[in-house]
Design a protein around this motif. Structure first.
Motif, PDB file in Angstrom:
ATOM      1  N   VAL A   1      -7.038   3.356   6.762  1.00 34.97           N
ATOM      2  CA  VAL A   1      -5.985   2.577   7.050  1.00 34.97           C
ATOM      3  C   VAL A   1      -5.561   3.139   8.568  1.00 34.97           C
ATOM      4  O   VAL A   1      -5.653   4.333   8.703  1.00 34.97           O
ATOM      5  CB  VAL A   1      -4.917   3.245   5.963  1.00 34.97           C
ATOM      6  CG1 VAL A   1      -3.250   2.552   6.360  1.00 34.97           C
ATOM      7  CG2 VAL A   1      -5.139   2.827   4.662  1.00 34.97           C
ATOM      8  N   ASP A   2      -5.193   2.130   9.275  1.00 28.69           N
ATOM      9  CA  ASP A   2      -4.992   2.516  10.751  1.00 28.69           C
ATOM     10  C   ASP A   2      -3.446   2.665  10.883  1.00 28.69           C
ATOM     11  O   ASP A   2      -2.613   1.864  10.818  1.00 28.69           O
ATOM     12  CB  ASP A   2      -5.307   1.188  11.433  1.00 28.69           C
ATOM     13  CG  ASP A   2      -4.911   1.277  13.075  1.00 28.69           C
ATOM     14  OD1 ASP A   2      -4.969   2.736  13.274  1.00 28.69           O
ATOM     15  OD2 ASP A   2      -4.912   0.519  13.708  1.00 28.69           O
TER      16      ASP A   2
ATOM     17  N   GLU B   1       4.158  -2.042   2.884  1.00 27.92           N
ATOM     18  CA  GLU B   1       5.035  -2.572   3.815  1.00 27.92           C
ATOM     19  C   GLU B   1       4.487  -2.575   5.237  1.00 27.92           C
ATOM     20  O   GLU B   1       5.224  -3.285   6.131  1.00 27.92           O
ATOM     21  CB  GLU B   1       6.266  -1.727   3.747  1.00 27.92           C
ATOM     22  CG  GLU B   1       7.032  -1.642   2.285  1.00 27.92           C
ATOM     23  CD  GLU B   1       7.638  -2.888   1.684  1.00 27.92           C
ATOM     24  OE1 GLU B   1       7.853  -3.661   2.606  1.00 27.92           O
ATOM     25  OE2 GLU B   1       7.889  -3.170   0.475  1.00 27.92           O
ATOM     26  N   GLY B   2       3.669  -1.814   5.796  1.00 28.34           N
ATOM     27  CA  GLY B   2       3.035  -1.482   6.853  1.00 28.34           C
ATOM     28  C   GLY B   2       4.228  -0.245   7.674  1.00 28.34           C
ATOM     29  O   GLY B   2       4.004  -0.296   8.938  1.00 28.34           O
TER      30      GLY B   2
ATOM     31  N   ILE C   1       1.625   0.970  10.104  1.00 27.41           N
ATOM     32  CA  ILE C   1       0.283   0.576   9.544  1.00 27.41           C
ATOM     33  C   ILE C   1       0.066  -0.724  10.308  1.00 27.41           C
ATOM     34  O   ILE C   1       0.887  -1.970   9.675  1.00 27.41           O
ATOM     35  CB  ILE C   1       0.084   0.821   8.206  1.00 27.41           C
ATOM     36  CG1 ILE C   1       0.128   2.123   7.864  1.00 27.41           C
ATOM     37  CG2 ILE C   1      -1.413   0.352   7.806  1.00 27.41           C
ATOM     38  CD1 ILE C   1       0.105   2.484   6.392  1.00 27.41           C
ATOM     39  N   ASP C   2      -0.885  -1.078  10.999  1.00 25.06           N
ATOM     40  CA  ASP C   2      -1.039  -2.554  11.552  1.00 25.06           C
ATOM     41  C   ASP C   2      -1.707  -3.072  10.483  1.00 25.06           C
ATOM     42  O   ASP C   2      -1.841  -4.366  10.780  1.00 25.06           O
ATOM     43  CB  ASP C   2      -1.897  -2.386  12.839  1.00 25.06           C
ATOM     44  CG  ASP C   2      -1.122  -1.762  13.965  1.00 25.06           C
ATOM     45  OD1 ASP C   2       0.114  -1.948  13.836  1.00 25.06           O
ATOM     46  OD2 ASP C   2      -1.494  -1.198  14.918  1.00 25.06           O
ATOM     47  N   ASN C   3      -2.621  -2.668   9.495  1.00 26.43           N
ATOM     48  CA  ASN C   3      -3.312  -3.675   8.598  1.00 26.43           C
ATOM     49  C   ASN C   3      -2.906  -3.281   7.065  1.00 26.43           C
ATOM     50  O   ASN C   3      -3.607  -2.493   6.277  1.00 26.43           O
ATOM     51  CB  ASN C   3      -4.779  -3.090   8.718  1.00 26.43           C
ATOM     52  CG  ASN C   3      -5.118  -1.725   8.445  1.00 26.43           C
ATOM     53  OD1 ASN C   3      -4.401  -0.937   8.786  1.00 26.43           O
ATOM     54  ND2 ASN C   3      -6.425  -1.420   8.232  1.00 26.43           N
ATOM     55  N   PRO C   4      -1.528  -3.813   6.883  1.00 25.13           N
ATOM     56  CA  PRO C   4      -1.069  -3.403   5.531  1.00 25.13           C
ATOM     57  C   PRO C   4      -1.832  -4.023   4.484  1.00 25.13           C
ATOM     58  O   PRO C   4      -2.860  -5.042   4.375  1.00 25.13           O
ATOM     59  CB  PRO C   4       0.316  -4.087   5.929  1.00 25.13           C
ATOM     60  CG  PRO C   4       0.214  -5.061   6.870  1.00 25.13           C
ATOM     61  CD  PRO C   4      -0.717  -4.554   7.681  1.00 25.13           C
ATOM     62  N   ILE C   5      -1.813  -3.410   3.389  1.00 24.19           N
ATOM     63  CA  ILE C   5      -2.637  -3.640   1.969  1.00 24.19           C
ATOM     64  C   ILE C   5      -1.925  -4.802   1.444  1.00 24.19           C
ATOM     65  O   ILE C   5      -0.729  -4.534   1.090  1.00 24.19           O
ATOM     66  CB  ILE C   5      -2.905  -2.369   1.424  1.00 24.19           C
ATOM     67  CG1 ILE C   5      -3.521  -1.414   1.842  1.00 24.19           C
ATOM     68  CG2 ILE C   5      -3.393  -2.966  -0.048  1.00 24.19           C
ATOM     69  CD1 ILE C   5      -4.937  -1.633   2.396  1.00 24.19           C
TER      70      ILE C   5
END
Length: 345
Positions: A86-87, A155-156, A98-102
Motif C-alpha cells: 500500500v503506497d 477511501e484513499g 493512499i494513491d492506490n486505494p483498495i
C-alpha cells in the motif's frame, strides 16, 4: 545502569488496586512539544520513525517532560501498510493519503504480508532502545484495527462518511472478509513483534469504527476482532481498545478478550459502568478542555477521577489525542493533579 521501573500502569491495566491513578495521554509524543516541532522542520513523520535514536527521543520526551506513567511508541497506524504493498504518504494538514486505494477482490488478493524484522526493523530497534536503555515506565505499542485501516485503504485517505468503505462491506462481503483476514494476520504478526522487542502493553486504535451501528459491527467486525484479540491474549500483555464516537459499541467491546476499554469524552465512567461495562476503563478528559482556564481543567479532571475512584479500575487519559495547541506545561500540571488528587492514603 538499569533504571527502576514504575509499573503502576500495568497493575492498573490488570485491574489491581494502585497507590494512585496512573496517567498518559494519547498523542503525547510530538504535536505540541517545541522540541518536536524543531525536529519536524527537518524530517517528516516517516523519516523520524526510520531513525530509531530520533524516534526513541520523541517517544521518551513526554515521559521526561510530563512525568506520565507510560510512553506510547512514536509512529503512525499507517506504518506497516507499505509492507503489504500500500503506497501511503502522510500529508500535512490532511493525514494519510493512499494513491492506490483498495476497491476490488483482486486488489485485496494482491496485498502482501508483513515480515517485521525485514520490513520494519527501525520500529523494533526503537522499541529495544527505549525498553533496554532509556525508559523507567512501560512502553505501549499499538496498531490500527481492521476497520480503521481498511477505511484509509479503501477511501484513499481520511473520510467523513466512509461511503466507499461501507459500500464495499455491504455489496461485496467476500472481498470485505478477505481484507479483514489479511489485516488481522498483519496486525497479529505486527503486534507480536512489538511485544517481543519490549512493548509492555498494546492499544488497538479502531478510531473510526463508531461509524458502524452495533448490528453491522457484530456481523462485519466483531468476529475478526475476536480472532485478533484471542491471539494477542497469548502474549500476556494488557490489551486496550479505543475508538471515537463508539458509545453504542461499548458492550460489544466488553465481550472481546481485551483488558481495557478506552472511552472518548462523550461517555462518562459512571455511564459506562451503568451500561454494564466491566473492563478497566481508560480516559477521558475532552482534549479541548485543556485549551481553557485551569479552573475548568481542574474541576473536570477531579470529576473524572472521582468517578474512577468510586467505580474502580481506571487509568486517566484524554478522550482523544493531544492537539498541537495544547501547552506542554498544561500537560505537566495535569499529570501532577491526577497523581496528587488520586493518591490513596
Amino acid at each position: 545502569m538499569t533504571k527502576k521501573m514504575n509499573d503502576t500502569i500495568l497493575q492498573a491495566y490488570r485491574g489491581k488496586e494502585t497507590s494512585y491513578t496512573p496517567a498518559w495521554f494519547m498523542r503525547q509524543a510530538g504535536r505540541s512539544q517545541p522540541e518536536y516541532r524543531e525536529i519536524k522542520k527537518k524530517y517528516s513523520l516517516f523519516e523520524i520513525t526510520h531513525q530509531p535514536e530520533l524516534s526513541a527521543y520523541v517517544t521518551r520526551l513526554p515521559v521526561e517532560n510530563y512525568n506520565v506513567d507510560a510512553a506510547i511508541l512514536y509512529k503512525d497506524i499507517m506504518t506497516p501498510l507499505p509492507a503489504l504493498g500500500v503506497d501511503v504518504e502522510i500529508k500535512a494538514g490532511i493525514g494519510p493519503v493512499i494513491d492506490n486505494p483498495i476497491r476490488t477482490f483482486q486488489d485485496v488478493e494482491a496485498l502482501g504480508t508483513i515480515n517485521p524484522s525485514a520490513d520494519i526493523p527501525y520500529i523494533l530497534d526503537t522499541i529495544r532502545i527505549l525498553t533496554e536503555e532509556q525508559l523507567n515506565v512501560p512502553l505501549i505499542g499499538f496498531s490500527g484495527a481492521p476497520f480503521t485501516l481498511a477505511s484509509y485503504m479503501i477511501e484513499g485517505g481520511p473520510s467523513k462518511n466512509y461511503h466507499e468503505t461501507k459500500k464495499l462491506m455491504y455489496r461485496e462481503p467476500e472481498t470485505w472478509f478477505l481484507l479483514m483476514d489479511k489485516l488481522a494476520d498483519m496486525i497479529i504478526t505486527y503486534v507480536e513483534a512489538q511485544v517481543e522487542a519490549g512493548a509492555r502493553a498494546i492499544q488497538l486504535f479502531d478510531s473510526w469504527v463508531g461509524s458502524l451501528n452495533a448490528p453491522d459491527y457484530r456481523v462485519f467486525i466483531k468476529p475478526i476482532m475476536t480472532r485478533i484479540c484471542s491471539e494477542l491474549r497469548k502474549l500476556d500483555v494488557p490489551l486496550i481498545i479505543f475508538g471515537v464516537g463508539a458509545r453504542h459499541l461499548l458492550l460489544e467491546w466488553n465481550d472481546l478478550p481485551v483488558d481495557v476499554i478506552g472511552l472518548d469524552w462523550r461517555t462518562s465512567i459512571t455511564e459506562a459502568r451503568n451500561m454494564g461495562v466491566t473492563k478497566v476503563l481508560q480516559g477521558n478528559l475532552d482534549p479541548v478542555m485543556l485549551l481553557t482556564e485551569w479552573e475548568n481543567i481542574e474541576k473536570r479532571t477531579k470529576k473524572i477521577l472521582d468517578e474512577g475512584l468510586e467505580q474502580g479500575k481506571h487509568v486517566f487519559n484524554l478522550g482523544h489525542g493531544v492537539t498541537p495547541e495544547i501547552k506542554p506545561e498544561t500537560l505537566k500540571k495535569l499529570t501532577k493533579l491526577v497523581h496528587e488528587y488520586s493518591k490513596r492514603s
